[in-house]
Design an enzyme around this catalytic site. Sequence first.
Site, PDB file in Angstrom:
ATOM      1  N   GLU A   1      18.392   6.844   0.461  1.00  0.00           N
ATOM      2  CA  GLU A   1      18.071   7.146   1.856  1.00  0.00           C
ATOM      3  C   GLU A   1      16.792   7.960   1.927  1.00  0.00           C
ATOM      4  O   GLU A   1      16.019   7.833   2.872  1.00  0.00           O
ATOM      5  CB  GLU A   1      19.227   7.901   2.520  1.00  0.00           C
TER       6      GLU A   1
ATOM      7  N   SER B   1      20.530  13.917   2.990  1.00  0.00           N
ATOM      8  CA  SER B   1      21.358  12.909   2.317  1.00  0.00           C
ATOM      9  C   SER B   1      20.498  12.048   1.406  1.00  0.00           C
ATOM     10  O   SER B   1      19.516  11.471   1.843  1.00  0.00           O
ATOM     11  CB  SER B   1      22.062  12.038   3.354  1.00  0.00           C
TER      12      SER B   1
ATOM     13  N   ARG C   1      20.849   3.177   9.675  1.00  0.00           N
ATOM     14  CA  ARG C   1      19.725   3.906   9.072  1.00  0.00           C
ATOM     15  C   ARG C   1      18.472   3.035   8.932  1.00  0.00           C
ATOM     16  O   ARG C   1      17.739   3.103   7.945  1.00  0.00           O
ATOM     17  CB  ARG C   1      20.125   4.488   7.714  1.00  0.00           C
TER      18      ARG C   1
END
Length: 306
Positions: free
Chosen positions: A297, A227, A178
Site C-alpha cells: 500500500e 499501513s 484503495r
Amino acid sequence: MFADITPALKAAMPELRGRLDANAPTAPLSWFRTGGPAQVLFTPADTDDLAYFLRRLDRSIPVLVVGLGSNLLIRDGGWEGAVIRLGKGFSDIAVEPGHRIRAGAGAADVKVARAAAEAGIAGLSFLRGIPGTIGGALRMNGGAYGGETKDVLVEARGVTRTGEAVTFTHAQMGFTYRHSSVPEDVIFTEALFEGRPGHPEEILAEMNAITEARSSTQPVNTRTGGSTFKNPPGRKAWELVDAAGCRGLRMGDAQVSEMHCNFLINHGSASAADIEGLGEEVRRRVRETAGVELEWEIKRVGVGKA
C-alpha cells in the site's frame, strides 16, 4: 547528486512564481525520514503556477507529487526528475452550501475533518484516521474507520502533465479499494465533498473516538508510513503478517511494529533499502505460510543506491 537542471528550468520558465531547489533532500518530506535527493524540488505557488510549470517542463523529465509523505518511501538513490510538493498554495478549506466542503489537494485530511465537524457536516469524520492529504485520499480512495473517499466525493479537479485543467465527477474517478482509475499523470489540485447535516458536538466526539482508537492500536508519533500492505479480499493484512511470525521482526533499524504489525518503523537510522527489504521479507513469509501475495500500500519510488 544529480545534474543541476534548475538553471535550464528557470530560463525556460521566466514567469514561474514557485520555488525550485536542486538536489533537495527528500527525507524531511517522508514520514519514514529516509530516502535520497530529488534532482529538483518544485513548490508551486498555486494551481496556475503548477500548470505553467507542467506546460513548459520537458516531457522526458519524470514527475513525482508529494503531500505529507505519510504513505511514501523514496529509495536511497533519490528521484531523478522533478518532485512537486503541494504546500500552502493548495491547503485552502472552504465550507459551501448544501453540507459541502471544498479542500485543496495539499490540505491535511484531519484539518478537513475538523472543518466539516465545526460546520456541522457529518460523514467526513473518517478522514481523521487518515494521516495524509486530500490529494493522496483522491488517488488511493483513502479510507479508515468505516468510511472511504468515494462515500463523500462530488468531484475532483486536477492538472494534466501538459498543464491542462481537468475535472472528474465521482463516476469518472473509477474508485475501487484503495485505488482510483484517474491517469497517473494527473495531479489533483482540489476536491469537493458532500456530507449530511450533523451536530458539531457529536461529530467532534466521533473524531475524538477515532483519535483514541488510533493512539491505542497504531504506532503514532513514530517514523512510520501508515499501513504497509493492502488487505487481501476477505482477509486482514496484519493478521497474515502476525501469523507468519513477523510481529517485531527487525532488520537493522527497520522493524515491524509490535503494536500493529501492518506498520513498519524506522527507529532512527534505517535506510529506505532496509525498510523495503524488511517489507519484502514479510511478503515472502506470508506467501510461504498462507499462500497469499501481499500487495504494497505504501508507494515506493526512486532508484536504489548503487
